[in-house]
Design a protein around this motif. Sequence first.
Motif, PDB file in Angstrom:
ATOM      1  N   HIS A 148      -1.859   5.377  -3.861  1.00  0.00           N
ATOM      2  CA  HIS A 148      -1.611   3.748  -4.187  1.00  0.00           C
ATOM      3  C   HIS A 148      -0.382   3.241  -3.652  1.00  0.00           C
ATOM      4  N   ALA A 149      -0.444   2.195  -2.834  1.00  0.00           N
ATOM      5  CA  ALA A 149       0.367   1.067  -2.751  1.00  0.00           C
ATOM      6  C   ALA A 149       1.298   1.235  -3.258  1.00  0.00           C
ATOM      7  N   ASP A 150       1.056   1.098  -4.929  1.00  0.00           N
ATOM      8  CA  ASP A 150       2.224   0.924  -6.226  1.00  0.00           C
ATOM      9  C   ASP A 150       1.693   2.698  -7.080  1.00  0.00           C
TER      10      ASP A 150
ATOM     11  N   GLN B  98      -6.525   0.612   0.209  1.00  0.00           N
ATOM     12  CA  GLN B  98      -5.935   0.680   2.085  1.00  0.00           C
ATOM     13  C   GLN B  98      -4.989   1.931   2.378  1.00  0.00           C
ATOM     14  N   THR B  99      -3.669   2.384   1.520  1.00  0.00           N
ATOM     15  CA  THR B  99      -2.541   3.261   1.820  1.00  0.00           C
ATOM     16  C   THR B  99      -3.425   4.198   1.830  1.00  0.00           C
TER      17      THR B  99
ATOM     18  N   ARG C 152     -11.121  -5.597   1.159  1.00  0.00           N
ATOM     19  CA  ARG C 152     -11.187  -6.366   0.812  1.00  0.00           C
ATOM     20  C   ARG C 152     -12.580  -7.584   0.612  1.00  0.00           C
TER      21      ARG C 152
ATOM     22  N   THR D  93      -7.748  -0.628   6.788  1.00  0.00           N
ATOM     23  CA  THR D  93      -7.682  -2.376   6.354  1.00  0.00           C
ATOM     24  C   THR D  93      -8.542  -2.954   6.240  1.00  0.00           C
TER      25      THR D  93
ATOM     26  N   THR E  97      -0.991  -8.070 -10.191  1.00  0.00           N
ATOM     27  CA  THR E  97      -2.401  -7.548 -10.014  1.00  0.00           C
ATOM     28  C   THR E  97      -3.346  -6.823  -9.445  1.00  0.00           C
TER      29      THR E  97
ATOM     30  N   LYS F  72      -5.520  -2.925  -2.365  1.00  0.00           N
ATOM     31  CA  LYS F  72      -4.045  -2.588  -1.378  1.00  0.00           C
ATOM     32  C   LYS F  72      -4.315  -0.549  -1.328  1.00  0.00           C
ATOM     33  N   ASP F  73      -3.998  -0.472  -2.732  1.00  0.00           N
ATOM     34  CA  ASP F  73      -4.480   0.673  -3.374  1.00  0.00           C
ATOM     35  C   ASP F  73      -4.792   1.423  -2.436  1.00  0.00           C
TER      36      ASP F  73
ATOM     37  N   SER G 234      -6.300  -1.048  -6.287  1.00  0.00           N
ATOM     38  CA  SER G 234      -5.961  -3.059  -6.659  1.00  0.00           C
ATOM     39  C   SER G 234      -6.704  -2.370  -4.513  1.00  0.00           C
TER      40      SER G 234
END
Length: 372
Positions: free
Chosen positions: A285-287, A225-226, A234, A231, A253, A222-223, A220
């Motif tokens: 990864h964020a997740d 960006q982590t 997108r 930031t 997601t 967000k992944d 993703s």
Amino acid sequence: MTNKAPQTVAPRLGTLALNRATLARQLLLSRVEMSAHDAVEHLVGLQAQNVQPPYYALAARLDGFAPEQLSGLMADRGVVRIVSMRSTIHTHTAEDCLTLRPLVQPARERELNLFRKGLVGVDLDRLEAISRELVEDEPRTLKQLREALVVEWPDADPFALGLAARCRLPLVQVTPRGLWGRSGQVALTTAEHWLGRPAQEAPAPEAVVRRYLAAFGPASVKDMQTWAGLTRLREAFERLRPELVTFRDDRGTELFDLPDAPRPDPETPAPPRLLPEFDNLLLSHADRSRVVPPDLKGRSWQGNQAHRTFLVDGFLAGIWKLDGDVVTLEPFGALTVRQRAELVEEAARLLKTLHGTGSYDIRFGTVAAADR
């Protein structure tokens, strides 16, 4: 009346499918024949707060790896140790050092805001110029750099002065620091001075998105960006959308990927792997549920320190320690007889790769308890 084209629903990728895809990108589904340089490049660097982790990371991923391969690259300045993503030290190829550091420079500038109270009255442009002159005259430790800078700004916080120099300049750790089997304190000079060539312009965000997906996807926004510590990525993903494929994970997601990147059958066997502390796999990864089962979240850390970990069937399954000639494997749960035997075999292979033919006692310890 205009007929709208029906919207297609992105295919779902379950946790096991994500796990196998990520392991394949991370060269952990099977060891590959690849040079150390090409592996460091493909993985977009290796996290390297300590000296040994990049060697252990490559030993888990490459067929025929020997620590002298990475150490030789470092001695010849083909790879370097530098603060980059997430404000942590990474081992990067020289080429990536000169481009990825400019990419994350805005984040390093924002980092300075955390220490602004200690930098009242400090001209940061002048600090940068003085620091560059000092470290290019001869490599300096952070202590030496702080001591020189505090002469110019006696009312400033010495720690903040040193951090400002690190944020403003692309400082690399010079050898013998980072060489296998050698010791040396952290001494710094600029990347341009060490490598003998100027820094390059930061790559287009889209180019880095492609490289991230090749090494860590499907993922993703967000992944990424982590992973990068950046930031507002997108827009780069959206510009690339026509050439990417998309999926949804079990939580809904949206995940992006390169069309031709490997996405193995979820039932593909995943052999056990022993990983170093701070391995890329666990931090990018964020997740992290694609590798870390939800009930084991946080178990690979104790305070601010990361444990060395091992994987069983592709997922985090325990921690391991090397103390002298004793390797202790501490699983988080019950293992089958076969899994234990395969872990012992993998540990023996890793030790032979990195430490030669010495005799090691590989044993299983008490199941690691969760921190309270």
